[in-house]
Scaffold this motif. Structure first.
Motif, PDB file in Angstrom:
ATOM      1  N   PRO A 287       0.810  -1.197  -0.024  1.00 21.23           N
ATOM      2  CA  PRO A 287      -0.111   0.000  -0.059  1.00 21.23           C
ATOM      3  C   PRO A 287       0.694   1.425   0.055  1.00 21.23           C
ATOM      4  O   PRO A 287       0.468   2.273  -0.492  1.00 21.23           O
ATOM      5  N   LEU A 288       1.997   1.377   0.822  1.00 24.14           N
ATOM      6  CA  LEU A 288       2.824   2.467   0.645  1.00 24.14           C
ATOM      7  C   LEU A 288       3.519   2.523  -0.747  1.00 24.14           C
ATOM      8  O   LEU A 288       3.508   3.722  -1.284  1.00 24.14           O
ATOM      9  N   ALA A 289       3.887   1.545  -1.205  1.00 25.44           N
ATOM     10  CA  ALA A 289       4.465   1.665  -2.783  1.00 25.44           C
ATOM     11  C   ALA A 289       3.421   2.213  -3.575  1.00 25.44           C
ATOM     12  O   ALA A 289       3.600   3.096  -4.386  1.00 25.44           O
ATOM     13  N   LEU A 290       2.219   1.595  -3.571  1.00 20.42           N
ATOM     14  CA  LEU A 290       1.222   2.199  -4.316  1.00 20.42           C
ATOM     15  C   LEU A 290       0.797   3.543  -4.121  1.00 20.42           C
ATOM     16  O   LEU A 290       0.840   4.379  -5.082  1.00 20.42           O
ATOM     17  N   SER A 291       0.745   4.274  -2.956  1.00 14.84           N
ATOM     18  CA  SER A 291       0.580   5.593  -2.955  1.00 14.84           C
ATOM     19  C   SER A 291       1.607   6.237  -3.191  1.00 14.84           C
ATOM     20  O   SER A 291       1.477   7.428  -3.791  1.00 14.84           O
ATOM     21  N   ALA A 292       3.111   6.064  -3.113  1.00 18.88           N
ATOM     22  CA  ALA A 292       4.022   6.599  -3.654  1.00 18.88           C
ATOM     23  C   ALA A 292       4.235   6.610  -5.211  1.00 18.88           C
ATOM     24  O   ALA A 292       4.465   7.584  -5.527  1.00 18.88           O
TER      25      ALA A 292
ATOM     26  N   ILE B  15      10.200   3.357   2.158  1.00 20.39           N
ATOM     27  CA  ILE B  15       9.042   3.499   1.303  1.00 20.39           C
ATOM     28  C   ILE B  15       8.068   4.591   2.002  1.00 20.39           C
ATOM     29  O   ILE B  15       7.674   5.470   1.336  1.00 20.39           O
ATOM     30  N   GLU B  16       7.931   4.560   3.055  1.00 17.77           N
ATOM     31  CA  GLU B  16       6.790   5.565   3.886  1.00 17.77           C
ATOM     32  C   GLU B  16       7.505   6.706   3.805  1.00 17.77           C
ATOM     33  O   GLU B  16       6.731   7.835   3.728  1.00 17.77           O
TER      34      GLU B  16
END
Length: 143
Positions: free
Chosen positions: A13-18, A106-107
């Motif tokens: 989810p963090l990667a997707l958001s980034a 990533i966050e």
């Protein structure tokens, strides 16, 4: 099936958001591309760094998912492949003890991209509101 807390705190989810944030910032930087040299330098640096980040995400994701699927995932943030409940579990197993460090990295990237996007949004709104460009000035003279 993974619990909602682990999905919210997972790498996927963090990667997707980034990834989504990178696309938004890239778009905003393209809008502002006619401005001064510092902005062009920032845009060039951002483009380089975003390519590196996307390449690293691609390499990591293809370790746990079908490489063909990974291409679609990175191109389409709405892909149902991102919501696979086993994706983060597979990433956690693959990364082992490095999982938390990579999740935190990533966050941090996601937070920086969001901050840059917000700042560019404020800058572009201020520029369109405060600057009037003369229609016959080829060099972008302002009044």
């Amino acid at each position: 099936m993974a619990d909602p807390v682990s999905l919210a705190l997972g790498i996927a989810p963090l990667a997707l958001s980034a990834v989504k944030g990178l696309k938004a910032v890239r778009s905003r930087l393209k809008t502002l591309h006619n401005h001064d040299r510092a902005l062009r330098r920032l845009r060039r640096s951002f483009t380089t760094q975003s390519h590196i980040f996307l390449d690293e995400c691609h390499l990591l994701l293809q370790q746990v998912a079908d490489p063909d699927d990974v291409v679609f995932m990175l191109e389409d943030g709405q892909s149902e492949l991102w919501s696979d409940p086993d994706l983060d579990k597979k990433l956690k197993e693959h990364l082992g003890s490095k999982y938390e460090a990579i999740r935190e990295t990533i966050e941090e990237i996601q937070n920086q991209v969001e901050s840059l996007d917000e700042e560019l949004n404020r800058t572009s709104h201020a520029a369109t509101r405060d600057v009037r460009v003369w229609p016959y000035c080829a060099t972008g003279c302002t009044a």
